[in-house]
Write a protein that holds these residues in place. Structure first.
Motif, short mmCIF file in Angstrom:
data_model
loop_
_atom_site.label_atom_id
_atom_site.label_comp_id
_atom_site.label_asym_id
_atom_site.label_seq_id
_atom_site.Cartn_x
_atom_site.Cartn_y
_atom_site.Cartn_z
N PHE A 644 32.12 -19.52 -29.16
CA PHE A 644 31.76 -18.19 -29.63
C PHE A 644 31.49 -18.16 -31.13
O PHE A 644 31.48 -17.10 -31.74
CB PHE A 644 32.88 -17.18 -29.29
CG PHE A 644 33.04 -16.96 -27.82
CD1 PHE A 644 32.20 -16.09 -27.15
CD2 PHE A 644 34.00 -17.64 -27.11
CE1 PHE A 644 32.32 -15.89 -25.79
CE2 PHE A 644 34.14 -17.44 -25.74
CZ PHE A 644 33.30 -16.56 -25.08
N LEU A 663 34.34 -19.52 -19.71
CA LEU A 663 33.19 -18.63 -19.76
C LEU A 663 32.92 -17.96 -18.42
O LEU A 663 32.91 -16.73 -18.34
CB LEU A 663 31.95 -19.43 -20.20
CG LEU A 663 30.81 -18.64 -20.80
CD1 LEU A 663 31.24 -18.02 -22.11
CD2 LEU A 663 29.59 -19.54 -21.03
N LEU A 664 32.70 -18.72 -17.36
CA LEU A 664 32.29 -18.11 -16.10
C LEU A 664 32.61 -19.01 -14.93
O LEU A 664 32.85 -20.21 -15.07
CB LEU A 664 30.78 -17.83 -16.12
CG LEU A 664 29.87 -19.06 -16.21
CD1 LEU A 664 29.34 -19.45 -14.84
CD2 LEU A 664 28.72 -18.80 -17.14
N LEU A 699 21.61 -17.57 -17.62
CA LEU A 699 22.04 -18.71 -18.42
C LEU A 699 21.11 -19.90 -18.21
O LEU A 699 20.76 -20.62 -19.14
CB LEU A 699 23.47 -19.10 -18.05
CG LEU A 699 24.07 -20.29 -18.81
CD1 LEU A 699 24.29 -19.92 -20.28
CD2 LEU A 699 25.38 -20.73 -18.17
N GLU A 713 33.62 -13.37 -14.75
CA GLU A 713 33.40 -13.59 -16.19
C GLU A 713 33.96 -12.41 -16.96
O GLU A 713 33.95 -11.27 -16.47
CB GLU A 713 31.91 -13.79 -16.52
CG GLU A 713 31.02 -12.62 -16.14
CD GLU A 713 29.59 -12.76 -16.62
OE1 GLU A 713 29.33 -13.58 -17.52
OE2 GLU A 713 28.73 -12.02 -16.11
N CYS A 714 34.45 -12.66 -18.14
CA CYS A 714 34.91 -11.61 -19.05
C CYS A 714 35.98 -10.72 -18.42
O CYS A 714 36.12 -9.56 -18.78
CB CYS A 714 33.74 -10.73 -19.51
SG CYS A 714 32.32 -11.60 -20.12
N LEU A 770 25.92 -12.25 -15.90
CA LEU A 770 25.15 -13.48 -16.05
C LEU A 770 24.15 -13.66 -14.91
O LEU A 770 23.06 -14.18 -15.11
CB LEU A 770 26.10 -14.68 -16.09
CG LEU A 770 25.42 -16.02 -16.26
CD1 LEU A 770 25.43 -16.43 -17.72
CD2 LEU A 770 26.08 -17.08 -15.42
N SER A 841 39.76 -10.97 -22.43
CA SER A 841 38.44 -11.52 -22.70
C SER A 841 37.77 -10.88 -23.90
O SER A 841 37.02 -11.51 -24.62
CB SER A 841 37.54 -11.34 -21.47
OG SER A 841 38.10 -11.97 -20.36
N TYR A 845 34.40 -11.20 -27.62
CA TYR A 845 33.11 -10.52 -27.54
C TYR A 845 33.06 -9.28 -28.45
O TYR A 845 32.16 -8.47 -28.33
CB TYR A 845 32.83 -10.08 -26.10
CG TYR A 845 32.77 -11.22 -25.11
CD1 TYR A 845 31.56 -11.83 -24.79
CD2 TYR A 845 33.93 -11.70 -24.51
CE1 TYR A 845 31.50 -12.88 -23.89
CE2 TYR A 845 33.88 -12.76 -23.61
CZ TYR A 845 32.66 -13.33 -23.30
OH TYR A 845 32.60 -14.37 -22.41
N ASN A 856 27.40 -13.37 -21.36
CA ASN A 856 27.42 -14.82 -21.52
C ASN A 856 26.04 -15.44 -21.49
O ASN A 856 25.88 -16.64 -21.32
CB ASN A 856 28.28 -15.46 -20.43
CG ASN A 856 29.74 -15.18 -20.65
OD1 ASN A 856 30.22 -15.21 -21.78
ND2 ASN A 856 30.46 -14.88 -19.58
N HIS A 857 25.00 -14.65 -21.67
CA HIS A 857 23.64 -15.19 -21.74
C HIS A 857 22.98 -14.61 -22.97
O HIS A 857 23.05 -13.43 -23.25
CB HIS A 857 22.83 -14.86 -20.49
CG HIS A 857 22.86 -13.41 -20.11
ND1 HIS A 857 21.94 -12.50 -20.56
CD2 HIS A 857 23.72 -12.73 -19.33
CE1 HIS A 857 22.23 -11.32 -20.06
NE2 HIS A 857 23.29 -11.42 -19.31
N HIS A 859 24.06 -14.96 -25.84
CA HIS A 859 25.20 -14.27 -26.43
C HIS A 859 25.04 -14.02 -27.92
O HIS A 859 25.23 -12.91 -28.40
CB HIS A 859 26.46 -15.07 -26.16
CG HIS A 859 27.71 -14.44 -26.68
ND1 HIS A 859 28.25 -13.31 -26.11
CD2 HIS A 859 28.50 -14.75 -27.72
CE1 HIS A 859 29.35 -12.97 -26.78
NE2 HIS A 859 29.52 -13.83 -27.76
#
Length: 920
Positions: A644, A663-664, A699, A713-714, A770, A841, A845, A856-857, A859
């Protein structure tokens, strides 16, 4: 907006107006904001000037095709007609956005694009021009006239350049208003004139005002380029004599040239180039573009050449850059023959640029003080012995007919750059030992070069050697190991390099001491580099599948092994403690050694097209760039350093990538947390799991059909599957039902957003998943999302605002939400960022206090855009295209109201309040 009118016609827009008014700027803004909505795009700059150059139209066609086909290299085209055929073939298949900048006539338009009816429906073409009626009257197009800035806008722009603030200083208000009026709202004039007055005294301002009163123009409608140049000349006159001369040299000879090349030459012409160039950049007279090229506005270039002509209008021979006796620079672009004696009177000539010019006569008559000779298409087989070159700093003979450079040894102590690119007849470099100060030797595309003379070992200051596409080169000189300053060696495309005898072996024990700065560059077309490394081993033969790296110098900073058929990377690689750059592109490797994280200096790792690679281990801590495009077997990535913060990564085309630690994680719905799916309103998983859904992955920039997946994710769970309505019994659980808009093509760049804002606590979460499901013409798509909060972000009485936003390509049909309560569950064994809660999470962010963009894409790009809105952080509308917002505003009544279906859990609201909420 015209670019988003949804029409299937091929649209043409003409942006017209006078020079300097901002046409190109407007076109660039429109292009940058919209190119992602098309299947391909191209911005072709400066059509008017490019078309005047040799093969200019072919060059434009190459650029256009490379952009549309999304290739790194320019498409090979050798004639205008061939280009037309290829362009027609590609534009009929794709919806494209094309900008043609600074078009002067319809012939230029037609030479690049041909017929309008070639194009795929919905394509758009933007033209900028000074000529309003560029296209024929019967041709349908939209015309936009660029007007000058309004008075208050002009004053603001002028003030930024003249005072570094949006308004004039109090004592200069009257002068500023008068000067702004003279500029007629033309941005270029405002910038240049304002910059020239920055920091100047009141007397200078008064002199400028007095000069311009003689040529003051009240409105833009009557301003002409002649009047405009009077304004620009004021800025030129404000320069010191040194900077004036530097500007004129650049205007005449260095537009479009590399800044480093220009600096090398101009320094030898007794200019303080770096300092003077910065003055010109600060004065908005010269720009340095993203490719390190020198550029300036066409009107400024015209002004510079006009100043040269005005030096002696009655006697061109006295022009310092265009005449004879006092001439310092000359440029000839014509395939003609001249006598060498024409140069005998040019005693002070320093810069000579010839393009396909042939000379007859004795080369003893050639100028003796030349610093830069650029002679494209030099027609002799070798440089004559009586050709005086002792003062040359740069010799550029690209596209020459040379077979060898010269006979014997030439003593050229000042020469720093020798460029023989595209000299297809060149077979040997000749003796280079007389070039002690040579820094760059460029032999790109010398396809018949078979030998680089051993004397290259004497070039102790050589920094750059380019042998790209020298397809006949059989070996490298033994004495290359003596190049102690060499930093960059390009061997791409040298397809015949290989170990033919023991004389080709390089002793790496010497190399480890002397070549510590060596940087090997290789592109995906370079396959035989494995042979180079085979030579580089002391009397060892390397296997193509696995080999030892123990003998490589520990100080090696860059290693390129692309397309070497290496199936296993040995642990010896991890002993190269100084390695910063590692290129393993195109190798059939299955995995990287676990010890790769011990390469503590590694900053760049390239793994593109390693199609057998399935996973990556822990990577080095300083890694800044990771590229693994089209690694089609890649499934899992473990901890990525600097995730990050500073890591740049690309995973395009990795269609099987389903897990990135921290991440995912993407799993089939049948493998998902059963209790979690029930809270999302899904009780009959068998029927859902048996269907396939086409999913877009941002992604990896891929789409594929697969059984219904769950995305973690997140701290958020998302499921996409086909349906026709919000499920019965789903109530206010979170669900978005959306459909494809008829007649509109769904794009990979489209993104979905859900925004959750706690108005009471000033918290906001914007989530962009994502992966998203693609609806079809016959089947709608359901998106279920599940937010888990664990730090009392939602409490009794809080007012929430929830919205969903989608692009025009889809239509939201229904939207529902519900608050659900459950007691705290045991900690998950999975990584918190993936399967924990939003609270754990969100810190990664956070844009600013209380505002989070969970994505996450793309980012870092999105973070940067989001942070630009900090001036208004109360409520951020982060949008992708025209908004389609559906809001639900309600009050949370407390846990007891959300646990109706969970009677088995404690119902005491007071004791339950610390437990997490689930927002759906």
């Amino acid at each position: 907006m015209w670019l988003e009118d949804g029409s299937n016609d091929v649209g043409v827009a003409v942006i017209h107006g006078m020079g300097g008014i901002g046409k190109t700027t407007i076109a660039k803004i429109a292009y940058n904001q919209n190119f992602s909505k098309f299947q391909a795009s191209s911005f072709l700059s400066d059509i008017r000037e490019t078309s005047k150059q040799a093969n200019g139209f072919v060059h434009l066609q190459r650029n256009l095709l490379s952009d549309i086909l999304q290739k790194r290299k320019m498409e090979k085209i050798y004639s205008l007609d061939e280009g037309m055929v290829k362009i027609k073939r590609v534009v009929r298949c794709k919806r494209v956005l094309i900008v043609l900048d600074d078009v002067e006539n319809s012939e230029q338009f037609n030479a690049v694009l041909g017929m309008r009816d070639w194009f795929h429906p919905g394509s758009k073409i933007i033209i900028t021009t000074r000529h309003q009626h560029l296209l024929k009257a019967h041709e349908v197009c939209v015309r936009f006239k660029v007007e000058g800035l309004l008075v208050h806008q002009s004053l603001k722009l002028f003030s930024w350049h003249a005072f570094g603030q949006p308004h004039p200083q109090e004592d200069y208000m009257e002068h500023s208003r008068h000067l702004v009026k003279c500029c007629g709202g033309v941005p270029l004039a405002l910038q240049v004139l304002g910059s020239s007055l920055f920091g100047k005294t009141a007397n200078v301002w008064e002199n400028v005002v007095r000069k311009l009163k003689e040529n003051a123009v009240p409105t833009l409608d009557v301003i002409t380029e002649g009047k405009f140049q009077n304004i620009l000349c004021i800025s030129f006159d404000s320069l010191q004599d040194h900077d004036k001369c530097l500007f004129l040299h650049i205007a005449c000879f260095f537009i479009g040239k590399d800044k480093d090349l220009a600096t090398t030459i101009l320094d030898e012409c007794d200019f303080a180039t770096e300092v003077g160039l910065q003055h010109l950049v600060d004065g908005c007279l010269v720009e340095i573009n993203a490719r390190n090229k020198l550029t300036m506005h066409q009107l400024l270039e015209n002004m510079g050449k006009a100043i040269i002509r005005d030096e002696s209008p009655e006697d061109p021979g006295k022009h310092t850059r265009l005449g004879t006796r006092s001439i310092k620079g000359l440029m000839l672009h014509c395939p003609s023959t001249f006598e060498t004696k024409a140069f005998t009177k040019m005693l002070n000539l320093e810069l000579l640029l010839l393009d396909n010019v042939k000379l007859s006569g004795s080369y003893e008559d050639f100028p003796k003080k030349l610093i830069w000779l650029s002679w494209r298409g030099f027609s002799l087989k070798s440089i004559p012995a009586n050709f005086c070159m002792e003062n040359l700093v740069v010799l550029d003979l690209r596209k020459s007919s040379l077979q060898h450079v010269w006979n014997g040894t030439k003593l050229l102590t000042r020469l720093k750059i020798l460029n023989l690119n595209h000299s297809h007849g060149l077979r040997t470099t000749s003796d280079l030992s007389g070039l002690p100060n040579l820094e760059k030797l460029i032999l790109k595309d010398c396809i018949n070069l078979v030998d680089v003379d051993e004397s290259i070992g004497n070039l102790g200051k050589l920094v750059f050697l380019n042998l790209k596409d020298c397809k006949s080169l059989m070996k490298l000189p033994k004495r290359m190991s003596m190049l102690r300053s060499l930093e960059e060696l390009i061997l791409t495309g040298c397809s015949k390099l290989g170990p033919h005898d023991s004389a080709t072996v390089i002793d790496l024990h010497t190399t480890s001491r002397d070549m510590n700065k060596l940087r090997l560059l290789s592109t995906i077309s370079w396959t035989p580099i494995r042979y180079w490394w085979m030579w580089a081993w002391p009397r060892k033969t390397l296997q193509s599948t696995s080999f030892s790296l123990a003998s490589l110098p520990r100080c090696l900073g860059s290693l390129s092994l692309s397309y070497c058929k290496v199936s296993e990377v040995p642990n010896d690689l991890c002993t190269l403690s100084s390695l910063k750059y590692l290129n393993l592109i195109g190798n059939p490797i299955l995995c990287l050694p676990q010890k790769i994280k011990s390469l503590i200096m590694l900053e760049t790792l390239l793994l593109d097209n390693c199609t057998n690679l399935e996973m990556l281990p822990d990577l080095p801590p300083r890694l800044k760039r990771l590229e693994a495009k089209y690694c089609t077997s890649l499934k899992r990535l473990t901890n990525l350093p600097n995730l990050f913060r500073s890591l740049e990564s690309l995973f395009w085309g990795c269609e099987h990538l389903v897990e990135v630690e921290s991440l995912l994680n993407i799993k089939p719905v049948r493998s998902a947390d059963i209790e979690m799916t029930r809270y999302m309103g899904l009780f009959n998983l068998k029927s859902i799991a048996s269907t396939d859904v086409e999913m877009i992955n941002y992604l990896t920039s891929t789409s594929r059909k697969s059984p219904v997946q769950v995305l973690y994710e997140c701290g958020i769970y998302s499921i996409f599957f086909h349906g026709s309505k919000i499920p019965d019994g789903f109530g206010l659980n979170s669900c978005v039902l959306y459909a494809q808009e008829p007649g509109l093509e769904y794009r990979l760049t489209v993104q979905h957003l859900i925004k959750v804002s706690n108005q009471t606590k000033g918290l906001m979460w914007t989530y962009s998943p994502l992966t998203v499901g693609l609806p079809t013409e016959k089947e709608d798509m359901l998106w279920l999302s599940h937010f888990r909060f664990g730090n009392n972000e939602l409490e009794y009485g809080d007012e929430l605002r929830v919205s969903v936003e989608m692009h025009d390509f889809v239509r939201v049909k229904e939207f529902g939400i519900q608050l659900v309560y459950e007691p705290e569950r045991p900690p998950s064994s999975q990584n918190n960022v993936v399967a924990g809660d939003v609270s754990l999470s969100a810190s990664e962010y956070q844009m600013w206090t209380g505002k989070y963009f969970l994505s996450n894409h793309g980012h870092r790009t999105q973070q940067a855009q989001f942070r630009k809105r900090q001036e208004n952080p109360e409520h951020i509308e982060f949008s992708f295209g025209p908004e389609r917002l559906f809001h639900k505003l309600f009050k949370a009544r407390g846990p007891f109201e959300t646990v109706v279906k969970l009677r088995a859990y404690p119902a005491d609201s007071a004791s339950a309040s610390p437990h997490p909420f689930w927002l759906k």
